[in-house]
Design an enzyme around this catalytic site. Structure first.
Site, PDB file in Angstrom:
ATOM      1  N   ALA A  96       0.830  -1.207   0.000  1.00 39.31           N
ATOM      2  CA  ALA A  96       0.000   0.000   0.000  1.00 39.31           C
ATOM      3  C   ALA A  96       0.869   1.264   0.000  1.00 39.31           C
ATOM      4  O   ALA A  96       1.959   1.264   0.572  1.00 39.31           O
ATOM      5  CB  ALA A  96      -0.917   0.003   1.223  1.00 39.31           C
ATOM      6  N   LYS A 100       4.438   1.226  -6.040  1.00 35.90           N
ATOM      7  CA  LYS A 100       5.390   0.243  -6.536  1.00 35.90           C
ATOM      8  C   LYS A 100       4.679  -0.903  -7.247  1.00 35.90           C
ATOM      9  O   LYS A 100       5.179  -1.432  -8.245  1.00 35.90           O
ATOM     10  CB  LYS A 100       6.269  -0.247  -5.391  1.00 35.90           C
ATOM     11  CG  LYS A 100       7.179   0.862  -4.844  1.00 35.90           C
ATOM     12  CD  LYS A 100       8.017   0.400  -3.684  1.00 35.90           C
ATOM     13  CE  LYS A 100       8.948   1.538  -3.223  1.00 35.90           C
ATOM     14  NZ  LYS A 100       8.195   2.676  -2.637  1.00 35.90           N
ATOM     15  N   ASP A 149      -0.702 -11.467   6.869  1.00 35.85           N
ATOM     16  CA  ASP A 149       0.616 -11.334   7.459  1.00 35.85           C
ATOM     17  C   ASP A 149       1.645 -11.979   6.540  1.00 35.85           C
ATOM     18  O   ASP A 149       1.349 -12.930   5.811  1.00 35.85           O
ATOM     19  CB  ASP A 149       0.628 -12.003   8.833  1.00 35.85           C
ATOM     20  CG  ASP A 149       1.906 -11.735   9.594  1.00 35.85           C
ATOM     21  OD1 ASP A 149       2.051 -10.628  10.140  1.00 35.85           O
ATOM     22  OD2 ASP A 149       2.770 -12.631   9.623  1.00 35.85           O
ATOM     23  N   CYS A 219      12.345   4.058   3.200  1.00 33.71           N
ATOM     24  CA  CYS A 219      12.450   5.501   2.962  1.00 33.71           C
ATOM     25  C   CYS A 219      13.103   6.161   4.174  1.00 33.71           C
ATOM     26  O   CYS A 219      12.660   7.205   4.641  1.00 33.71           O
ATOM     27  CB  CYS A 219      11.097   6.119   2.634  1.00 33.71           C
ATOM     28  SG  CYS A 219       9.829   5.883   3.903  1.00 33.71           S
TER      29      CYS A 219
END
Length: 393
Positions: A96, A100, A149, A219
């Site tokens: 999410a 990408k 998961d 990031c």
């Protein structure tokens, strides 16, 4: 300089704005901009328009994505020729909101045609719904959206050729763009992220075939979350670091011990770290009963519609799909004002003489969705969760 100090040093400049075009939904009316060096379809914009009020955005003609984040797609394309499987199986593990995933889908379709499966996963249910909507609008039918998961994929055995793990991180690369990332940062958060990142990768690791590729990205600028974790994956899980040597491929991109670092001010976008590894450890056999149904996908393939009684009701997302057969339905080309009214989920009226029944609303040739034309008025079939909430008048 620590990662935190590096992040603080980037706060002076203005965040850039960039989009990535969808080559399978072409139109000439894109915002003007400059090319992103590592992405053929990336554009750096001179200013930030109102994407919400652009019908082409809602048609999936482009995706709003930071140019630094597009570097993940660049490395994916660079190493994709090494994957020799006839049908390439890719897992986007922490996907999410979908930047990408949509980049991977485009890269796979251009390189391999229809011979790929891309599983796009997001464990957080609310974020997974956003991901599913963005995948629907982008339109690639070979993308499966799940919300499980990372450990759930281990039961598949060595099913995937590539795993892309853009793992949750301490967010230092977003400091310039996101005040909340600055406010929530702490050394404890960095350590929590470092441990969680290892857990996420380790849980999914059995689902990657021996010789398969792991694209690891964050990031943040923290060494422990970046190079440190890549080295841990190589030493503990068993992998060869493919981006550990050689120079950076573009000006402004930093070379690190194991990969590449993009820093605001040195490149036009925000912060991004990326590295690629090849799995060398032995992988468990692929499960004979590997079926996506076990993951209860939120989105899987192309849904043309459902039969309700004697009537066939088309799926509202079908016109957005690249697999949409346009000859099946009558289309109505509308103005920008009418397109925005449709996206606001208002009632719209089509010209006299337009056929009754299910009609595809198009803007600049690109489908936006269905209405059911009753003659004097139309029932708007845009999914309620995607309606524009702001005033469109």
């Amino acid at each position: 300089m620590t990662g935190y100090e590096l992040a603080l040093s980037t706060l002076g400049g203005e965040p850039s704005v960039s989009i990535r075009l969808n080559p399978f939904k072409k139109t000439d009316s894109f915002p003007e901009g400059f090319s992103v060096p590592w992405c053929e379809f990336g554009r750096l914009l001179r200013s930030r328009p109102s994407f919400t009020l652009d019908p082409l955005f809602h048609a999936g003609a482009y995706y709003v994505q930071d140019s630094s984040a597009m570097f993940v797609g660049y490395l994916f394309r660079k190493f994709l020729p090494a994957v020799t499987a006839k049908t390439v199986r890719v897992l986007d593990l922490c996907a999410a909101p979908g930047g990408k995933t949509t980049d991977l889908a485009t890269s796979l379709r251009l390189a391999r045609g229809d011979d790929f499966v891309l599983v796009s996963n997001e464990v957080m249910k609310q974020r997974a719904r956003v991901l599913s909507d963005n995948v629907a609008v982008w339109g690639d039918p070979n993308v499966i959206v799940t919300s499980v998961d990372s450990s759930a994929f281990a039961s598949f055995g060595s099913w995937f050729d590539v795993i892309v793990a853009d793992v949750p991180c301490s967010g230092e690369g977003m400091f310039r763009k996101d005040a909340r990332a600055r406010e929530e940062w702490s050394e404890d958060v960095v350590e929590l992220c470092r441990v969680r990142q290892r857990k996420i990768v380790a849980q999914a690791w059995p689902s990657l075939r021996e010789g398969g590729l792991l694209i690891y990205s964050t990031c943040t600028f923290e060494d422990g979350e970046n190079d440190g974790n890549v080295e841990w994956i190589a030493d503990t899980l068993g992998a060869e670091m493919l981006t550990a040597g050689g120079p950076a491929p573009f000006d402004g991109v930093r070379k690190t011990r194991t990969g590449y670092l993009l820093v605001p001010g040195e490149v036009p976008g925000e912060g991004q770290f990326v590295a690629i590894l090849r799995k060398t450890s032995q992988a468990p056999p692929t499960s004979r009963f590997c079926r996506m149904e076990s993951l209860k996908p939120l989105r899987c393939g192309v849904n043309r519609g459902v039969l309700k009684g004697k009537d066939f009701v088309p799926d509202p997302d079908y016109p957005l799909s690249l697999a949409f057969a346009s000859e099946e339905y009558v289309s109505a080309e509308v103005s920008r004002a009418t397109a925005l009214s449709y996206l606001h989920r208002d009632a719209i009226t089509l010209p006299p003489g337009t056929s009754k029944g299910y009609i595809v609303i198009r803007y600049e040739g690109l489908p936006l969705g269905f209405v059911k034309n009753l003659g004097g008025r139309c029932n708007n079939l845009l999914p309620p969760g995607r309606r524009i909430l702001m005033d469109v008048k």
